[in-house]
Every structure is written in C-alpha cells, then in structure tokens.
Write a protein that holds these residues in place. Structure first.
Motif, mmCIF file in Angstrom:
data_model
loop_
_atom_site.group_PDB
_atom_site.id
_atom_site.type_symbol
_atom_site.label_atom_id
_atom_site.label_comp_id
_atom_site.label_asym_id
_atom_site.label_seq_id
_atom_site.Cartn_x
_atom_site.Cartn_y
_atom_site.Cartn_z
ATOM 1 N N ASP A 1 -6.119 -51.249 21.571
ATOM 2 C CA ASP A 1 -5.461 -50.039 21.103
ATOM 3 C C ASP A 1 -4.934 -49.228 22.280
ATOM 4 O O ASP A 1 -5.601 -49.135 23.309
ATOM 5 C CB ASP A 1 -6.462 -49.144 20.363
ATOM 6 C CG ASP A 1 -6.964 -49.790 19.100
ATOM 7 O OD1 ASP A 1 -6.352 -49.576 18.053
ATOM 8 O OD2 ASP A 1 -7.965 -50.532 19.179
ATOM 9 N N ALA B 1 -1.803 -47.016 13.629
ATOM 10 C CA ALA B 1 -2.851 -46.132 13.106
ATOM 11 C C ALA B 1 -2.425 -44.671 13.203
ATOM 12 O O ALA B 1 -1.858 -44.244 14.205
ATOM 13 C CB ALA B 1 -4.144 -46.346 13.883
ATOM 14 N N GLU C 1 -9.004 -43.270 20.832
ATOM 15 C CA GLU C 1 -8.098 -43.743 19.775
ATOM 16 C C GLU C 1 -8.204 -42.844 18.549
ATOM 17 O O GLU C 1 -7.295 -42.759 17.740
ATOM 18 C CB GLU C 1 -8.373 -45.201 19.384
ATOM 19 C CG GLU C 1 -9.579 -45.393 18.503
ATOM 20 C CD GLU C 1 -9.582 -46.714 17.736
ATOM 21 O OE1 GLU C 1 -8.507 -47.211 17.398
ATOM 22 O OE2 GLU C 1 -10.670 -47.221 17.479
ATOM 23 N N GLU D 1 -9.077 -42.476 11.760
ATOM 24 C CA GLU D 1 -7.785 -43.142 11.574
ATOM 25 C C GLU D 1 -7.609 -43.747 10.187
ATOM 26 O O GLU D 1 -8.571 -44.112 9.526
ATOM 27 C CB GLU D 1 -7.640 -44.264 12.626
ATOM 28 C CG GLU D 1 -8.680 -45.350 12.447
ATOM 29 C CD GLU D 1 -8.523 -46.548 13.376
ATOM 30 O OE1 GLU D 1 -7.475 -46.703 14.021
ATOM 31 O OE2 GLU D 1 -9.468 -47.344 13.443
ATOM 32 N N HIS E 1 -2.069 -44.213 17.261
ATOM 33 C CA HIS E 1 -2.079 -45.313 18.225
ATOM 34 C C HIS E 1 -1.547 -46.612 17.633
ATOM 35 O O HIS E 1 -1.384 -46.743 16.424
ATOM 36 C CB HIS E 1 -3.471 -45.512 18.819
ATOM 37 C CG HIS E 1 -4.547 -45.795 17.811
ATOM 38 N ND1 HIS E 1 -5.278 -44.806 17.208
ATOM 39 C CD2 HIS E 1 -5.010 -46.953 17.291
ATOM 40 C CE1 HIS E 1 -6.152 -45.335 16.376
ATOM 41 N NE2 HIS E 1 -6.009 -46.643 16.399
ATOM 42 N N GLU F 1 -1.490 -53.461 15.021
ATOM 43 C CA GLU F 1 -2.035 -52.289 14.326
ATOM 44 C C GLU F 1 -1.137 -51.084 14.542
ATOM 45 O O GLU F 1 -0.632 -50.877 15.641
ATOM 46 C CB GLU F 1 -3.441 -51.978 14.875
ATOM 47 C CG GLU F 1 -4.079 -50.720 14.276
ATOM 48 C CD GLU F 1 -5.431 -50.357 14.922
ATOM 49 O OE1 GLU F 1 -6.050 -51.225 15.566
ATOM 50 O OE2 GLU F 1 -5.840 -49.196 14.788
HETATM 51 ZN ZN ZN Z 1 -7.312 -48.176 15.555
#
Ligand code: ZN
Ligand code: ZN
Length: 410
Positions: free
Chosen positions: A380, A318, A340, A250, A345, A316
């Motif tokens: 996440d 990503a 993830e 990511e 995500h 977050e």
């Molecule tokens: Zn992440």
C-alpha cells in the motif's frame, strides 16, 4: 491495575474478540516478534478466556533476520523450511485463526544489499503463497496488529526524551485502535457498522470509474464489472465476522487491471523491506506503471515494481476520510498499518479475490479475466490529503462527487 496494563489488556481483548473473533474450540496461530512478548501473553490469556482450544506461537526476531541477511550464504536466502509452510497450511485447513504481530524498526535494513532483501522477500512470498491464499480469500479469520519497538518509537517521536518515546507510541496505538476507550468492543461494533454502510452505498451504485484529483495527482481508475467494495471486516468460510487489520478506517476494492491511467503522487513515506521510499509519483497507461520518480528510495521503488509482472499493476484502491482518528492524530507512524488508515491509498501488486464476485472460487487466470491483478507482492502507498477530490462515474456517464477536500460527501 495501572492505566498501561489496563489498556494493554483491552488492546488484547479487541484483538481476540473483534480482530480474530475467536470461537469456542478454535486454535490460534500467532506469528510474533520476541519484543512483543508482554502483549502476546495478554492475547493468549484473552484467547483461552474466549474459548480457544490451543494457542501456538511462532516467534521471530528481526535482529536474527538481519544477521542472516548480512552473513548467510546466498543460496540459503532462497531456502524456506517446507515443514513450516506445511504446518501453516495444515493449521489453516483445520480452521485456525491467525494473528500476525508487527513490531519493527523502520530503519532496520538500511544499508543491507537490496538484492539480498529482494531474494528473501520473494522466497518467503513463494513458500507462504498457499497459506496467504487462504487468508487473502478469507477462508480463515486473520488479523494484523502492531506493538512498539524502541527504534520505531524514536522515529515517530524524535523530539521526546528517549525514556518517554515507547510509552508515547503505545498511547498513540491505544488511541488509534480505540483500545483506550471505556468500552472498546462496542465502539468497534459501531465503527464497523459505519464502514459497512459506506460499503453498501458503493456496492449499490456499481460505479464504473473513479477520478482522483489533488496536487500532483490526476488519475482515473476503472473498476471491474464484478468489483465488490469491502470494509469494516470480513466473513470467514464459516460465516464468522473478523477484522483483518486493526486499526482499520478503509473501504476498498480492486481497480481494473488494465483500467488505470494518469499520474498519482504519494503523500506519505512508504516503508518497504526496511527502506524508505518518499515523495514519489507513478505514471500509468492502461493499468501499467510506465514511469516513476522518487526523491528518496528510487532504487527500492524500482525493485518493488520489478518484483514480477503483476507488480507493475495495481491491486487495491482504498478510501479513507481525512477526518479519521489516525489522520487527526497528525502522527506519521512510518508503518503502513497505521499510515494507510490515515489516507486514501492504492496498492501495487495483487488484488484481494474477495473484491470480485465469486472471486475466492476463481483461479488466478479467471481472476485476471475479470480484471483482478495477481502478484507475489501487495504494498500500500498513501495518496490522500485534505486537498484530494474524488468523483465517481456511473455506467451511463453521470458524475457524482464522493470526496471533497479529503472527506466523504455521501
Ligand atoms: Zn488498504
Ligand atoms: Zn492493502
């Protein structure tokens, strides 16, 4: 040496050399479940070979944690040994590296009173806040890796004969972490460089907003003025590179706390505190989750977003190409560390201070002012698929395509 032992040794080696990047004379703190003992021994050997001064292991056992959740008096769920939190902080101040090994049964806590689980999660988070701040702000090198359990393997490979499941999960882990390659250390160096080139591109562009479109998703995410994209590893307070998660595919930053609007739908199940939340959607207004729906685990999702004020906001965003090795393996791992990295995500809860310019030197209030969220939780959840398009909007309103059909177009 048989193939499994060789891969286990290489997995330990990339954990120590790439994940933690142990330096001469450094201490290593490992939090590990007893089922991971064989791997922990390899990591310990590899760490001393790399020059570690001391390796300290904090063992845990999820069966014991479950027994406590079932049987201990409620007031004890609110207690956390102060000496333990202090010990973690002392080791971090001394510049230790920290390895967290996750090996769990995804269904462990099914049927356990979610109120009691929530108390324990909150208690742990509160008492380990000081230590977590030092990891989340990259003061010290830290890394999270996973090893199989037989229950987890059965969940991932339900159609295989019981005696083959765990070996199949080990193999999948070795493949997804590149441990099975001939020279995994240089493969990781190359991979990290690739991720860093994406990070540099995004940081140069300083996009104002991202627009996610997919079936069930139409979401705009504004980015804070001082946002920073991160990926392919981090640098600790001494300028030493480390990779906080293995695998990692990511690049990520923080959304602007009050700048998220629209609807997003999950594309993979989310395991939270031993329970499964699946086929869910969240509706945002000015950053806040104002509505949600889940086909499975709605009650658990409700508790997650009710953890505190910050768990109503995102921390977050990503980007992960659908062509990543984990995505291509087509395996649903029922484990966030792997899943993830198969998909674009978002995370509910706290943002990483490293995602804001000078953020690691700011107080929570200053971070909030810059648009960065804080919360006791950070979870996440996967929203990417091969049907996802993402556009990026520049300060002057120009729109540029970032993702088409789940993959980078830059
Ligand atoms: Zn992440
Ligand atoms: Zn995250």
């Amino acid at each position: 040496m048989d193939k499994f032992s060789l891969n286990l040794e290489k997995y330990a080696e990339i954990t120590v050399k790439i994940g933690l990047n142990i330096q001469e004379g450094q201490r290593l703190l490992i939090a590990a479940p007893i089922v991971s003992a064989a791997f922990v021994r390899e990591v310990t050997k590899s760490a001393y070979r790399a020059g570690a001064k001391d390796v300290h292991i904090e063992w845990n056992d999820e069966q014991i944690s479950k027994i406590k959740l079932e049987q201990a008096p409620e007031e004890s769920l609110k207690e956390f040994p102060a000496w333990k939190a202090k010990g973690y902080e002392e080791m971090a101040k001394d510049g230790c590296a920290y390895l967290s090994i996750v090996a769990s049964n995804p269904d462990l806590l099914a049927g356990i009173d979610p109120d009691r689980i929530a108390i324990v999660n909150k208690t742990n988070a509160q008492h380990l806040m000081g230590f977590r701040k030092m990891t989340q702000s990259s003061q010290i090198s830290w890394c999270v890796v996973s090893t199989p359990t037989k229950e987890w393997a059965a969940k991932v490979f339900p159609t295989l004969p019981t005696e083959e499941q765990e070996a199949a999960l080990w193999e999948a882990i070795f493949n997804c972490t590149r441990a099975s390659l001939e020279d995994p250390v240089s493969a990781w160096e190359e991979h990290s460089n690739n991720l860093r080139s994406k990070v540099d591109f995004l940081n140069d562009k300083k996009y104002k907003q991202l627009h996610f479109r997919a079936p069930g998703t139409d979401l705009t995410i504004e980015l804070p003025n001082k946002h920073i994209w991160v990926g392919g590893g981090a640098k600790n307070a001494n300028g030493v590179n480390f990779v906080p998660n293995m695998p990692t595919e990511e690049v990520f930053t923080t959304p602007k706390r009050d700048g998220v609007n629209g609807v997003v739908s999950s594309t993979k199940p989310l395991i939270y505190g031993g329970n499964i939340i699946d086929q869910f959607s969240l509706t945002f207004e000015n950053g806040k989750i104002v509505n949600f729906h889940a086909e499975v685990g709605g009650e658990t999702l409700h508790r997650l977003i009710d953890t505190d004020e910050g768990s109503r906001y995102l921390g977050e965003v990503a980007l992960v190409p659908h062509s990543s090795p984990i995505s291509q393996s087509n395996i649903l791992f029922y484990n966030t560390l792997f899943d993830e990295n198969a998909s674009n995500h978002l995370a509910i809860g706290s943002a990483y201070p490293i995602c804001i310019e000078n953020g690691t030197k700011m107080s929570n209030e200053e971070l909030k002012e810059e648009g960065s969220n804080s919360s006791l939780t950070h979870v996440d959840f996967m929203v990417g698929s091969n049907e996802m398009d993402i556009d990026a909007v520049k300060e002057d309103g120009t729109v540029e395509p970032l993702f088409r059909n789940g993959d980078w177009v830059i």
